[in-house]
Design an enzyme around this catalytic site. Structure first.
Site, short mmCIF file in Angstrom:
data_model
loop_
_atom_site.label_atom_id
_atom_site.label_comp_id
_atom_site.label_asym_id
_atom_site.label_seq_id
_atom_site.Cartn_x
_atom_site.Cartn_y
_atom_site.Cartn_z
CB CYS A 284 -4.87 6.25 9.91
SG CYS A 284 -5.85 5.49 8.60
CE1 TYR B 56 -3.64 -2.65 0.90
CE2 TYR B 56 -2.00 -3.41 2.48
CZ TYR B 56 -3.18 -3.62 1.78
OH TYR B 56 -3.90 -4.78 1.97
#
Length: 465
Positions: free
Chosen positions: A421, A327
């Site tokens: 996150c 990612y």
């Protein structure tokens, strides 16, 4: 340009769409903080998720989602009857719940912890992270590798205020054509004339003075290195190109502008360039359109430092090592990994978004040890199995998920640095790693979203010996 989102504990029960009690007011005692930017309160046996309160306060709330058949209700604080010593004056009038409801409308979203002192904000975030790890991560206790603190970021630049850190901001447009923001979980757009969490470069654009009729959404990127800002304009259905060009022409001369389709991600240059140049950890990065980049001006350097400290400290990152950045976005971590392994090592950089992957190719064209592949992480790893010394994992807010975690564990790297996150998806993934025979060997948490409920974590995962 904004943090990637996913479902959280805020999900409503199926079939509870009626809001029979919305608008009613109750007096409640605010209970513990919960993931998602609210605290838990109870009224006559009903759970109420309360925003804009602090644990221990007595408050009057206005119900905003309150169906008879709902498992829980939602509410905003409209009056504080017994305040916490950690309550402070909100820095942003538009986001101040008591003030906004006093004027007959909800507050804008995006600064839901602005009424809480920064020190208490970080303690609340630490409580959420620890609770998620215990409940979803299967640890049973806080991990030994964590200090228990959420670390401040950027205090040297903001003087300890937690303001002026956003280099990216998203806005909607009110029916009047004025710049606005949505109220939480609402289609209502409220006009704004400032964004105190944004950098001076974004506020200096004075977008609230521009007639935005025909525009549905506005995205702004103003790199912390001072390079040319970019304004993305998402037109409403039926808006003609001439109108889009007129809005672009109303922007300051030193600003780039582009049309933007939020669904396809397609970007059409209107003026200047359709990308921005970011800088971090000794490298420059081209980021096109709404391509992902950390929004806090100091976040890229902070996260790179935490990742490389974990990998260097464990002896997993060194000249000649074979590593992967999964990612990978525009290549923030990839470039630093390439520096560390040198030309005798190898870095596999995987990103699913075609446009962002093209940026990574441009950003890393001079690093022969880097192989950039556009595609889904699980597919690429099946096609390119390797003996990895280390992996860097920075998934979207939804996390990597059970299938990807299993595949990563089966690849038998010596270590994984996981950047997250979202505490809930991170904790779930930690549980999947534990089931696969891995442990949480190190953890740091960072407050790179001050005055919101969000935080960032960097973890070191290693196989059990």
């Amino acid at each position: 340009m904004t943090p990637r989102t996913s479902a959280t504990t805020e999900n409503t029960a199926a079939g509870s769409t009626a809001d029979a009690h919305a608008g009613e007011e109750l007096v409640v005692e605010v209970g513990p903080v919960a993931h998602g930017g609210h605290c838990v309160a109870r009224h006559e046996g009903r759970v109420i998720f309360v925003r804009h309160g602090i644990p221990g306060e007595k408050v009057r709330v206005r119900l905003t989602d309150a169906g008879d058949n709902a498992k829980f209700w939602r509410a905003d604080v409209v009056d504080v009857l017994d305040a916490s010593p950690d309550r402070v004056d909100h820095f942003w009038r538009a986001a101040d719940s008591t003030r906004a409801w006093g004027h007959g409308h909800p507050p804008v979203g995006g600064a839901e912890f602005g009424h809480v002192s920064l020190d208490r904000q970080r303690r609340l975030k630490a409580e959420v992270l620890e609770e998620q790890l215990r409940r979803l991560g299967g640890t049973g206790q806080a991990p030994a590798g964590w200090s228990g603190a959420v670390e401040a970021v950027g205090e040297a630049a903001d003087g300890g205020t937690g303001l002026g850190w956003r280099t990216r901001a998203s806005f909607s447009v009110a029916p009047s054509g004025k710049l606005g923001m949505h109220a939480h979980r609402s289609t209502q757009v409220l006009p704004v004339r400032e964004m105190p969490l944004a950098t001076d470069a974004i506020n200096a654009l004075q977008l609230w003075d521009i007639d935005l009729q025909g525009i549905e959404r506005v995205e702004v990127a103003a790199p912390a290195n001072g390079s040319r800002p970019l304004v993305l304009l998402a037109p409403a259905e039926g808006t003609k190109p001439k109108r889009l060009a007129a809005v672009a022409a109303a922007l300051p001369d030193d600003v780039s502008a582009a049309g933007f389709d939020p669904i396809s991600g397609e970007v059409t240059r209107l003026r200047g360039r359709s990308w921005v140049q970011e800088s971090a950890a000794g490298h420059d990065y081209r980021v096109t359109g709404a391509g992902f980049w950390q929004i806090h001006r100091d976040a890229p350097g902070t996260l790179v430092g935490a990742v490389t400290d974990f990998l260097h400290g464990g002896g997993f990152l060194h000249p000649g090592a074979v590593v992967a950045d999964l990612y990978a976005g525009a290549g923030l971590f990839t470039a630093v990994l390439a520096d560390a392994v040198g030309e005798t090592g190898a870095v596999l950089s995987v990103e699913g978004a075609p446009g962002t992957s093209r940026d990574a190719r441009k950003n890393l064209h001079a690093a022969p040890q880097v192989e950039i592949v556009q595609g889904r992480v699980e597919r690429v790893l099946r096609q390119k199995p390797r003996n990895f010394d280390a992996l860097v994992l920075d998934p979207p807010r939804a996390g990597a998920g059970k299938a990807v975690v299993r595949q990563l564990a089966d690849a038998h790297p010596r270590a994984i640095a996981y950047v997250s996150c979202d505490p809930a998806s991170f904790a779930r993934d930690v549980s999947y790693f534990r089931d696969a025979g891995w442990e949480l060997a190190g953890l740091r948490a960072f407050d790179i979203y001050p005055h919101t409920h969000h935080l960032e974590t960097v973890a070191l995962l290693t196989p059990l010996s």
